[in-house]
Design a protein around this motif. Structure first.
Motif, short mmCIF file in Angstrom:
data_model
loop_
_atom_site.label_atom_id
_atom_site.label_comp_id
_atom_site.label_asym_id
_atom_site.label_seq_id
_atom_site.Cartn_x
_atom_site.Cartn_y
_atom_site.Cartn_z
N HIS A 313 -14.99 -20.25 -29.37
CA HIS A 313 -15.61 -20.34 -28.04
C HIS A 313 -15.43 -21.75 -27.50
N SER A 314 -14.22 -22.05 -27.06
CA SER A 314 -13.87 -23.41 -26.68
C SER A 314 -14.58 -23.89 -25.41
N ARG A 315 -15.10 -22.99 -24.61
CA ARG A 315 -15.75 -23.40 -23.36
C ARG A 315 -17.26 -23.61 -23.51
N GLU A 316 -17.78 -23.30 -24.68
CA GLU A 316 -19.22 -23.45 -24.90
C GLU A 316 -19.54 -24.82 -25.51
N LEU A 317 -20.76 -25.28 -25.25
CA LEU A 317 -21.23 -26.56 -25.78
C LEU A 317 -22.32 -26.38 -26.82
N SER A 318 -22.93 -25.21 -26.89
CA SER A 318 -24.08 -24.96 -27.75
C SER A 318 -23.76 -23.91 -28.81
N VAL A 319 -24.02 -24.25 -30.07
CA VAL A 319 -23.81 -23.27 -31.13
C VAL A 319 -24.79 -22.11 -31.02
N PRO A 350 -23.74 -21.97 -37.73
CA PRO A 350 -25.11 -22.40 -37.98
C PRO A 350 -25.83 -22.65 -36.67
N CYS A 351 -27.13 -22.45 -36.67
CA CYS A 351 -27.90 -22.79 -35.48
C CYS A 351 -27.98 -24.31 -35.34
N ARG A 352 -28.35 -24.77 -34.17
CA ARG A 352 -28.40 -26.22 -33.94
C ARG A 352 -29.38 -26.90 -34.89
N ALA A 353 -30.50 -26.22 -35.19
CA ALA A 353 -31.50 -26.82 -36.09
C ALA A 353 -30.95 -27.02 -37.49
N ALA A 354 -29.90 -26.28 -37.86
CA ALA A 354 -29.24 -26.47 -39.16
C ALA A 354 -28.07 -27.43 -39.05
N LEU A 355 -27.34 -27.37 -37.93
CA LEU A 355 -26.15 -28.20 -37.78
C LEU A 355 -26.49 -29.68 -37.66
N GLN A 356 -27.55 -30.01 -36.95
CA GLN A 356 -27.87 -31.42 -36.75
C GLN A 356 -28.20 -32.16 -38.05
N PRO A 357 -29.03 -31.60 -38.96
CA PRO A 357 -29.21 -32.28 -40.26
C PRO A 357 -27.92 -32.36 -41.07
N HIS A 358 -27.08 -31.34 -40.94
CA HIS A 358 -25.78 -31.37 -41.61
C HIS A 358 -24.96 -32.56 -41.12
N ASN A 359 -24.92 -32.74 -39.80
CA ASN A 359 -24.17 -33.87 -39.23
C ASN A 359 -24.72 -35.20 -39.72
#
Length: 448
Positions: A313-319, A350-359
């Motif tokens: 989904h190259s046009r999206e900004l939000s997971v 992953p949802c944003r709440a999971a991706l951000q700690p991963h980052n």
């Protein structure tokens, strides 16, 4: 990545890079041979019956190199690596009284305990410093042993061995993976023109690629075994890739999954890296990982956008938006998600709440790697704010789990409550359908 020269051939994935390079037949004469000690311990064969003889067996392999540095890992309590080893499980502690202590039947199980490895590394220093090692060390021009971060140059004369501390390469970095860069700088400082790093670890390769531009000697990687063993000119290859791309490659390698960071289930490294190669914006974001101990907001946003690209989904900004679209497509239009729905939720990003700690965890690891040339690194604790880990009730490290709902409100309409009677009927009929695993909406730290 702007001004960096585009290499003529980019790697499809980290491991396949080695297949794309023409190997060298022989190492340069008088090169310093740097051995990842723990890696060698794990592949030893035909071992003698006692620990003392095993130590001498290892020394015999090193002496053949004439100029060698043998480095073992340190084992820091409550570190990220300690947490990972705890998760994998450990074996029973065995007391190694001295050189005459007999080797256990399962040596690999013995190495699954940190205390056992510490004892063996300490015994290495004891045996190599003993008179029995004198005749062997007389055949070397440079012999360095590093145990628990402390380096000793071993010299032999008149049947005696002397150990001289090398204070300049004492390091608080836990792993040889990172300390090897410090050793290479030291080798250049004392006059070596070439150095060979012997390790099977892919992580060492990408770390060396990042640092190769600043190391004032030719760096070679000795990897593989048997007919697959090859010698790679890391310095030459790093120059062909360019400094900025090597930085992006390091960030991407950790972000897409390494020893202490999670992987994206089913995505691997090949496909996403091909997308990265064609987009300078994302290369810049990955290259900036680890510049500071706290991840920059812009980098965090770019990595989320790259995750959207990775899932098509190259046009999206939000997971979260991508998750919603993918789930709707999986379930079907005008359908409800029930226990009977045959939907693999692990295929979602992953949802944003999971991706951000991963980052944040990725940024911490890359920051360590980018500081591999520094002997004593001042760094935040993994459980400090913004680093991505926390301490649990047992005072052990574990990844920070999402504190927000893992299912966005926009997806609630897809769900339908399951009537208890329906559930009882299913149990009675023993229906062979996959139940919806809502825990799979957020995978463990092994795979996002």
């Amino acid at each position: 990545m702007g001004s960096s020269p585009k290499p003529t051939k980019l790697p499809c994935c980290i491991t396949s890079v080695l297949e794309d390079i023409t190997p060298i037949d022989l190492a340069p004469k008088d090169a310093l041979f740097i051995q990842d000690g723990m890696a060698l311990l794990h592949i030893l064969t035909n071992m003698p019956p006692t620990f003392g003889e095993i130590c001498l067996q290892i020394l015999d392999q090193m002496v053949a190199k004439k100029h060698f540095l043998f480095s073992t890992d340190s084992y820091h309590p409550q570190s990220i690596k300690a947490q990972e080893r705890e998760r994998r499980g450990k074996s029973e502690k065995i007391i190694v009284d001295g050189p005459s202590t007999r080797k256990p039947g399962d040596f690999k199980q013995f190495l699954a305990n940190d205390d056992n490895k510490k004892q063996l590394c300490q015994l290495l220093f004891r045996v190599w410093s003993d008179q029995r090692a004198a005749s062997r060390l007389e055949k070397t021009d440079m012999a360095v042993l590093i145990v628990e971060g402390r380096a000793h140059k071993l010299t032999s004369s008149n049947g005696k061995v002397e150990a001289h501390k090398i204070h300049t390469i004492y390091s608080n970095q836990e792993e040889t993976d990172t300390r090897v860069v410090l050793y290479l700088h030291h080798a250049a400082a004392i006059g070596y023109k070439d150095a060979v790093v012997r390790t099977p670890d892919t992580g060492v390769f990408v770390i060396l690629l990042y640092h190769a531009h600043e190391i004032k000697l030719n760096v070679y990687l000795d990897t593989g075994s048997g007919k697959h063993r090859r010698l790679i000119n890391v310095t030459e290859f790093a120059e062909s890739l360019g400094k900025n791309y090597c930085a992006a490659l390091l960030g991407y390698y950790v972000w897409s999954g390494e020893d202490c960071t999670s992987a994206f289930k089913g995505k691997g490294k090949v496909g996403p890296l091909k997308k990265l190669q064609t987009n300078p914006k994302f290369q810049e974001a990955f290259a900036r990982l680890g510049d500071e101990w706290s991840i920059h907001h812009e980098v965090d946003e770019s990595l989320e956008q790259f995750a959207c690209v990775m899932y098509g989904h190259s046009r999206e900004l939000s997971v979260n938006t991508v998750r919603g679209k993918m789930l709707c497509k999986m379930v079907g239009e005008d359908e409800k998600l029930t226990a009977k729905s045959k939907v693999d939720l692990a295929r979602l990003p992953p949802c944003r709440a999971a991706l951000q700690p991963h980052n944040k965890r990725v940024n911490h690891r890359v920051a360590l790697y980018k500081r591999a040339h520094i002997a004593i690194v001042e760094k935040p604790k993994p459980y400090d704010e913004g680093q991505g880990w926390m301490r649990n009730a047992k005072d052990l490290l574990e990844p920070i789990w999402p504190s927000k709902p893992i299912l966005p409100a926009s997806l609630i309409d897809l769900l339908v409550a399951i009537d208890p009677k329906d559930k009882e009927t299913e149990d009675e009929e023993d229906m062979e359908v996959d139940e919806v695993d809502f825990d799979a909406m957020f995978e463990s730290d092994e795979e996002l």
